[in-house]
Enzyme design. Sequence first.
Site, PDB file in Angstrom:
ATOM      1  N   GLU A 106       6.719  -6.842   3.080  1.00  0.00           N
ATOM      2  CA  GLU A 106       8.098  -7.232   2.804  1.00  0.00           C
ATOM      3  C   GLU A 106       8.983  -5.998   2.642  1.00  0.00           C
ATOM      4  O   GLU A 106       8.550  -4.991   2.088  1.00  0.00           O
ATOM      5  CB  GLU A 106       8.144  -8.110   1.549  1.00  0.00           C
ATOM      6  CG  GLU A 106       7.384  -9.418   1.804  1.00  0.00           C
ATOM      7  CD  GLU A 106       7.403 -10.382   0.631  1.00  0.00           C
ATOM      8  OE1 GLU A 106       7.352 -11.586   0.894  1.00  0.00           O
ATOM      9  OE2 GLU A 106       7.471  -9.954  -0.529  1.00  0.00           O
ATOM     10  N   CYS A 120      14.678  -1.154   0.537  1.00  0.00           N
ATOM     11  CA  CYS A 120      13.492  -0.991  -0.304  1.00  0.00           C
ATOM     12  C   CYS A 120      12.294  -1.296   0.589  1.00  0.00           C
ATOM     13  O   CYS A 120      12.161  -2.417   1.083  1.00  0.00           O
ATOM     14  CB  CYS A 120      13.559  -1.953  -1.488  1.00  0.00           C
ATOM     15  SG  CYS A 120      12.087  -1.904  -2.522  1.00  0.00           S
ATOM     16  N   CYS A 127      -1.692  -3.587  -2.889  1.00  0.00           N
ATOM     17  CA  CYS A 127      -1.756  -2.358  -3.680  1.00  0.00           C
ATOM     18  C   CYS A 127      -3.061  -2.355  -4.470  1.00  0.00           C
ATOM     19  O   CYS A 127      -3.497  -3.396  -4.956  1.00  0.00           O
ATOM     20  CB  CYS A 127      -0.573  -2.252  -4.638  1.00  0.00           C
ATOM     21  SG  CYS A 127      -0.558  -0.694  -5.566  1.00  0.00           S
ATOM     22  N   CYS A 131      -1.471  -3.124 -11.429  1.00  0.00           N
ATOM     23  CA  CYS A 131      -0.588  -3.264 -12.601  1.00  0.00           C
ATOM     24  C   CYS A 131      -0.415  -4.764 -12.883  1.00  0.00           C
ATOM     25  O   CYS A 131      -0.121  -5.537 -11.960  1.00  0.00           O
ATOM     26  CB  CYS A 131       0.765  -2.603 -12.336  1.00  0.00           C
ATOM     27  SG  CYS A 131       0.568  -0.880 -11.822  1.00  0.00           S
ATOM     28  N   CYS A 134       2.762  -6.961 -11.832  1.00  0.00           N
ATOM     29  CA  CYS A 134       3.334  -6.769 -10.493  1.00  0.00           C
ATOM     30  C   CYS A 134       2.662  -7.710  -9.483  1.00  0.00           C
ATOM     31  O   CYS A 134       1.435  -7.750  -9.379  1.00  0.00           O
ATOM     32  CB  CYS A 134       3.137  -5.311 -10.073  1.00  0.00           C
ATOM     33  SG  CYS A 134       3.524  -4.989  -8.347  1.00  0.00           S
ATOM     34  N   CYS A 351      12.113  -6.076  -8.237  1.00  0.00           N
ATOM     35  CA  CYS A 351      11.023  -5.123  -8.442  1.00  0.00           C
ATOM     36  C   CYS A 351       9.762  -5.864  -8.851  1.00  0.00           C
ATOM     37  O   CYS A 351       9.778  -6.691  -9.746  1.00  0.00           O
ATOM     38  CB  CYS A 351      11.359  -4.171  -9.581  1.00  0.00           C
ATOM     39  SG  CYS A 351      12.631  -3.020  -9.188  1.00  0.00           S
TER      40      CYS A 351
END
Length: 362
Positions: A106, A120, A127, A131, A134, A351
């Site tokens: 994305e 962005c 990932c 975290c 997230c 975010c």
Amino acid sequence: MKPRQGVSSEVPMPDLINLYDLGRDELADLIMGWGEPRYRADQVWQWLYGHKVTLIDEMHNLPRSLRERLAAETCLGGLELVREMRSSDGETRKYALRLSDGQIIESVLMEYAGVRRTACISTQAGCAMGCVFCATGQMGFARHLSAGEIVEQVLYIARVLEADGERLSNVVLMGMGEPFHNYEATLAAIRRMIDPDGLEIGQRHITVSTVGLVPAIRRFAGEGLQVRLAISLHAATDEERSALLPVNRRYPIAEVMAAVRDYIARTGRRVTFEWALIDGQNDTPEQAHALGKLLAGLLCHVNLIPLNPTSGYTGGPASAGRIERFVRILESYHVPATVRVRRGIDIHAGCGQLKAAVMASK
Ligand code: SAH
Ligand code: SF4
């Protein structure tokens, strides 16, 4: 290298070279290796990054033979739009883009009326850092993106804007993935973005955000770039930070801060610390004081972001009152802080909300 797309054949096709994966010298090597003069490579570069063409056939000033060879052996990336979403205020657009192997990433375009237009972009599919708050971390790691796949997202968004007579002004490497876990490709992509004969994004208009991979922060300090560095801190004590960001067990706060201090000493550049304010977790006066002590006197700035909701985490955003108290405590340590306005929440483009919702349906 990527497979030719849209060709169904029993005979396997040779891999095509993705032109966006090549640096300027690599492109020159390729084209001069075909017996062409160097200026032809410069022309191709202009078409790729200046005119941002999507077809080799549009490279009008190249001889037909060169265009044919390019068409036979190379491609112009291969991102395919899967879905576009617009926030209700119309200022944020999110693009789900399919990579040549079916992975979906994305990219987000944020328009700040009359001020700037920011892309962005993602550096990985998924990932590996995990975290807890997230969405990308929650989905796990699929693979690194190539430099070309990173750059192509910037081109994609730059084209969208140019169609409206606008120009892309800023790039943040804050989409899916940890840029410093994919260091080489990220740096190659950044160099492509700042090239004065190409996309020509101002170095200070690019921000790379890291969860705090210490060796990469040290390496980045020596790159001679003026690109901005942001560190995702989110907690000022190791116990709290390790609970949110597992990577803290590998690189605890003291090591991250030592690397950041060296970075500032070496580059003279201000560093941004990011802090997602989670209700009742890291929005407490204790954390604010610990952060104030940690950062007092440092050439830095704190970006506070009320937590954006994600399906895999139960925490919520800090309330306005608690945010204000947090900022006031930081002020007492003369640590500058701003509260970032949340963007694109209704389309999960905020975010930490990026997740390939439309999963690989090749
Ligand atoms: N991997 C890099 C860059 C991508 S994440 C990094 O972690 O820095 C971009 C920013 O969004 C980081 O500061 C990250 O900590 C933050 N973030 C992640 N999830 C979030 C959430 N749910 N709400 C608010 N910010 C979040
Ligand atoms: Fe990865 Fe950054 Fe999300 Fe952490 S916050 S999981 S490092 S993308």
